[in-house]
Structure formats: C-alpha cells, structure tokens
Design an enzyme around this catalytic site. Sequence first.
Site, short mmCIF file in Angstrom:
data_model
loop_
_atom_site.label_atom_id
_atom_site.label_comp_id
_atom_site.label_asym_id
_atom_site.label_seq_id
_atom_site.Cartn_x
_atom_site.Cartn_y
_atom_site.Cartn_z
N LYS A 45 0.84 -1.20 0.00
CA LYS A 45 0.00 0.00 0.00
C LYS A 45 0.88 1.25 0.00
O LYS A 45 2.08 1.17 0.32
CB LYS A 45 -0.90 -0.01 1.24
CG LYS A 45 -0.13 0.01 2.56
CD LYS A 45 -1.06 -0.22 3.75
CE LYS A 45 -0.30 -0.15 5.06
NZ LYS A 45 -1.17 -0.50 6.21
N TYR A 267 13.80 31.41 9.01
CA TYR A 267 12.58 32.05 9.50
C TYR A 267 12.56 32.12 11.02
O TYR A 267 12.89 31.14 11.70
CB TYR A 267 11.35 31.25 9.04
CG TYR A 267 10.98 31.42 7.60
CD1 TYR A 267 10.71 32.69 7.07
CD2 TYR A 267 10.87 30.32 6.76
CE1 TYR A 267 10.35 32.84 5.74
CE2 TYR A 267 10.50 30.46 5.43
CZ TYR A 267 10.23 31.73 4.92
OH TYR A 267 9.88 31.88 3.62
C1 LIG Z 1 -0.56 -1.67 6.80
C2 LIG Z 1 -1.19 -2.93 7.19
C3 LIG Z 1 -0.42 -4.09 7.33
C4 LIG Z 1 1.08 -4.07 7.27
O1 LIG Z 1 1.54 -3.64 8.52
P1 LIG Z 1 3.10 -3.49 8.81
O2 LIG Z 1 3.21 -3.19 10.25
O3 LIG Z 1 3.53 -2.35 7.94
O4 LIG Z 1 3.74 -4.76 8.41
C5 LIG Z 1 -1.08 -5.28 7.61
N1 LIG Z 1 -2.43 -5.32 7.73
C6 LIG Z 1 -3.19 -4.22 7.62
C7 LIG Z 1 -4.66 -4.35 7.78
C8 LIG Z 1 -2.61 -2.99 7.35
O5 LIG Z 1 -3.38 -1.90 7.25
#
Ligand SMILES: *Cc1c(COP(=O)(O)O)cnc(C)c1O
Length: 382
Positions: A45, A267
Amino acid sequence: MTNLAVSDRTATASGPRLDIDLDAVARNTRLLADRAAGELMAVVKADGFGHGAVDVARTALAHGATRLGVTSLDEAWTLRDAGLGVPLLSWLNPVDADFALAAERDVDVAVPSAQHLSAVAVAPGRSRVHLHLDAGMARDGADPAAWGTLCRAARRAEQRGEVEVVGVMGHLGCADDPDDECNTLGRTRFAWALETARAAGLRPRDRHLAATAATLTDPRSHHTMSRVGAGLVGIDPSRSTRLHPAMTLTAPVVQVRRVRGGTPVGYGHSHRTAVATHLGLVPLGYADGLPRLASGRAEVLVRGVRRPVVGRISMDQLVVDLGERGVDPGETVTVFGPGTHGEPTVAEWATWADTIEHELVTGIGARVERRTLAVPHLRSLS
Ligand SMILES: *Cc1c(COP(=O)(O)O)cnc(C)c1O
C-alpha cells in the site's frame, strides 16, 4: 553494500535524489518469510511505503512472499496492470467500490460489515472475500458485536453462489510492544472470531492477524499467513530485529556561505551561529517530506561527518552548519540512509520529528528524483 548498476553518487549528483535499494527489500523479505509460520503477504500500500509498489511487489514475490496486499482497489489495479497475477487482497474500500471489477480482475476483497457484504454479493461475479474483524482498535474491521451476524449472512451469500469466503483477517493494535496486554486480547478475539465463522459453516483457509511486528515477535499470532509491509522496507516497529533500510536520500549543497558568529539563520531567527562558520544550503524542505518539527534537532552527513541542520526547515530548503572549513558547492549531503557510512537513519529522523519511520518514508515529495537500485531476483543471496 550490494548495489549493482550504480555509479558513484557524488559524481552523478544533480538535484535531490532518493535511492531505493531493492536488494535490502529482498533480504528483509527472506528474513520475514523465514520467521512467518504461514504464507507471507507483501503489503505494498501507499506505493510500497513510498518505495515503489510494483518494484517492492516484484522483489518480495521473488524472495519468499506469495501474495500481495493493498488498501484500495485503485492500488490493486496498478499491480494487475503491471502484470502481477498472484493472489491479491484489498481491504479498505467504500461500499460503492467497483466490486464487479474486483471479481473480474481476481482481486480478493475484505468485508468489514453487512453493508459491504451486500454490495459485494450483488456485484456480478463470485467474489472471494476475507471477513475482516476489528480485533480491538475501533478502526477498520467489523465490531465483534456484529461478527456472528456477519458470518451467518456471509454463509448464506456463499450458499447462493454470490461470494466465496476464503479468509478471516484481523489486525493487532499494539504489536510493536510484544508485552502489551492488548495483544493477548487481540489474539483471543481473533480465535473466537475463527470459531464463530466455523460455527456458521464457513471454512476460511486464509486466517491472518500478524503484521511485521507480530511476525517478528509473536508466533502465536501467525495462523496461516502474515501481512507484512514495514518490514519489507526495513522498518521493524518492535525494534527486535535488524532489518535493512532501503532508502537513501541525498542532495547537493547548492550554496556555501561564510558567516560571523551571532548570525541569525532562517525564518524566525530560531538559531544564531555561536561562532564564525560556513553555512551550506540544501534544496530540501518540508514539501519534500522533511518535517519542520525536526528543525534544530536533525543532522546530515557531509564528507563523512555529521553536521547539524540549523534554523527552521522551510518548504524548499534547509541550512547545515558545515563548520570552520566548509565544503564546495555541489558536494553531496546524505540526509538519511541505512546508517552504514555514519549517515543518519530514517529512525533517527523519526525521533527528531516525533513521528515513526512509516510517516517519513511514505512522505517523500514528488520533486525528489527517484532511482531504484539492483535487480535482486537475478542474484542468489547468502
Ligand atoms: C498496513 C497494514 C499491514 C502491514 O503492517 P506493517 O506493520 O507495515 O507490516 C497489515 N495489515 C493491515 C490491515 C494494514 O493496514
């Protein structure tokens, strides 16, 4: 390091650049596949946690992962369009998502509610679904109070030939701390959810609860599959295991200036030089993903030496105190990397910015040039 088609960084540096080391992804995948009791789903993702979804997916599949996972269906199409035909699950969709196309393109979908189940069931095609339990975060997944009803409705939809319930999934809220009670509660809830599904007549063959942290620290959570994302790119939320960070961010010094002691920088004049020094200007700022909150704390590596980032990090630029001798314009600054040459790591930046590594690696801006290194599946790894 094991970079293949890489030339000398300093010699080719132009603007800010993000190097992605797929060899690191390959090694992380193998370690995670070794630790997981069941199959390994590579979660790619958010563009593979900012490392390139298709590149990370291909690499992970060549090194022990057997499936892919994403949140949205749009992310799933990207993988299918790239020719990746392996089992693929999408778990965070609105009720009016294109579930017909998901069935047609062989994308499994998570079902977190009765409304989602109806939407999936009425869509043409026989969808493969994973019933999604909220194992204790009040976030995505079904409320346990609705679970039994959801399971029975799913069984009826299965008997009508509308869906096939191939999986049950949950997610742990505190797996980064293996000793937290909440993990016990999550595991217990998940076991109960599996029993409930079974009692409803369902026979889900994919039962998955663990993400990276639990895959590394909690074998009791593994069931038939682990879904790992962060670990693939070298982030271990449990801090239990040495993984290989896969990103290196560099930029040229665009300008060097000698200033007197007492010179205000940036800044708000939040910093004044203590003594006469050289200031180097680096063309990276918060628009490129370097958090403003790290101002006054962060360091970078220049000519093998850590140098402080001084003054506020602004949208496009930051200033580095280069010390008495300075460097030449055009020389390369390493903002972060695996840490093997003394450069800061993403983990250090996360501390400086009061955040987690995930937020940094997924937030590198579009104007940073990306270069992906190595073709790991052509090599044999030790
Ligand atoms: C992002 C996600 C994962 C992966 O988690 P990590 O800690 O990055 O390995 C697994 N399951 C779900 C439902 C997620 O949203």
